[in-house]
Design an enzyme around this catalytic site. Structure first.
Site, short mmCIF file in Angstrom:
data_model
loop_
_atom_site.label_atom_id
_atom_site.label_comp_id
_atom_site.label_asym_id
_atom_site.label_seq_id
_atom_site.Cartn_x
_atom_site.Cartn_y
_atom_site.Cartn_z
N PRO A 1 42.41 19.24 -5.35
CG PRO A 1 41.08 20.32 -4.13
CD PRO A 1 42.41 20.52 -4.74
CD GLU A 2 42.80 14.41 -9.61
OE1 GLU A 2 42.18 13.60 -10.23
OE2 GLU A 2 44.08 14.40 -9.34
CG HIS B 1 47.06 29.26 5.25
ND1 HIS B 1 48.13 29.76 4.78
CD2 HIS B 1 47.68 28.50 6.20
CE1 HIS B 1 49.30 29.52 5.13
NE2 HIS B 1 48.86 28.41 6.08
NE ARG C 1 50.81 24.40 -3.16
CZ ARG C 1 51.55 23.56 -3.96
NH1 ARG C 1 51.64 23.75 -5.32
NH2 ARG C 1 52.09 22.40 -3.52
#
Length: 278
Positions: free
Chosen positions: A2-3, A92, A111
């Site tokens: 995500p930017e 997750h 992650r």
């Protein structure tokens, strides 16, 4: 990853979904997500806190509670989802914020790279990593002259310089490639070698690309969804990122992919030539 456009879209979504909610309980399933204070204290301090406002600085989300600011960085694949407390918990899911009305805000991260930090009220903006950020990429804060002066101080390649967030914040791999293509600058061009016209083109390209991406709700690459469970649409507007071997929309030359500072980098070898200057 995500930017800025994706993080801004998440902020807007959370603003619609959870502003005004009061925390009843915080469950932390992966304590390493919490940077400070330690996970148990983090959870206890948030009990009874009302979420008053959502802010963003660069790629950081700032949750403004009654007495604290919670700083959240999504890193590679972090995301927030809202649920009823009876909903099954995804494997997750690492942090669960349970509200007094029975709904929950859940933080998921495949992650496990994302991080959260709790600081005193209104001190989020003074968090060390946030203080190091450059201006937001909007004309009211991001000025051409300081940008030009900053570039002249660095001989390193322009792409990794833009990625380090100090000259302007919010650019990641996707939008650096897009802005450099729009400005017709090679990603390995030394920053201090850019002339005045090139700097101006790059400056306006950064504002344009990020502005359009925010309007589109970000770019959906693999797993990105905003807080409302919606995909961004800017991927249909990508001119160079992910377009390896596709014809450049300006000249028809196939887009090439190389590695620059260990990052996959897309550019047009004809429109974005590496220029040798004395």
């Amino acid at each position: 990853m995500p930017e800025l456009p994706e993080v801004e879209t998440v902020r807007k979504g959370l603003e619609k979904l959870v502003i005004g909610q009061t925390i009843q309980e915080v469950t932390i399933l992966w304590p390493r997500i919490i940077e400070a204070p330690e996970a148990e204290i983090f959870a206890l301090k948030l009990v009874g806190q009302r979420l008053e406002k959502m802010e963003r600085r660069g790629k950081y989300l700032l949750f403004k509670f009654t007495d604290y600011d919670m700083i959240s960085h999504l890193r590679m694949e972090g995301k927030y989802e809202t649920h009823d407390s009876a909903d099954a918990v995804d494997k997750h899911t690492h942090v669960i914020f349970k509200f007094t009305d029975g709904t929950e805000l859940r933080y998921l991260d495949v992650r496990k790279f994302g991080r959260m930090t709790l600081v005193e009220k209104d001190q989020g903006i003074n968090y060390k990593s946030i203080l190091a950020l450059g201006p937001e990429p909007v004309p009211t804060e991001f000025k051409l002259k300081p940008f030009r002066e900053g570039l002249k101080k660095h001989h390193k390649a322009i792409k990794p310089l833009l990625l380090d967030q100090r000259l302007v914040t919010g650019l990641g791999n996707i939008y650096v490639d897009e802005a450099l293509w729009e400005a017709q600058i090679h990603p390995e061009q030394p920053a201090d070698s850019l002339n005045g016209k090139e700097v101006s083109k790059l400056y306006y390209a950064i504002i344009d690309v990020l502005g359009r991406a925010v309007e589109a709700g970000g770019t959906t690459i693999r797993s990105y969804l905003n807080a409302l469970g919606e995909a961004g649409t800017f991927q249909v507007s990508l001119n160079v990122y992910g377009q390896t071997n596709q014809p450049c929309l300006k000249c028809g030359t196939p887009i090439k992919k190389i590695k620059v500072a260990q990052r996959g980098t897309h550019f047009c070898p004809k429109c974005q030539t590496l220029k040798v200057r004395s």
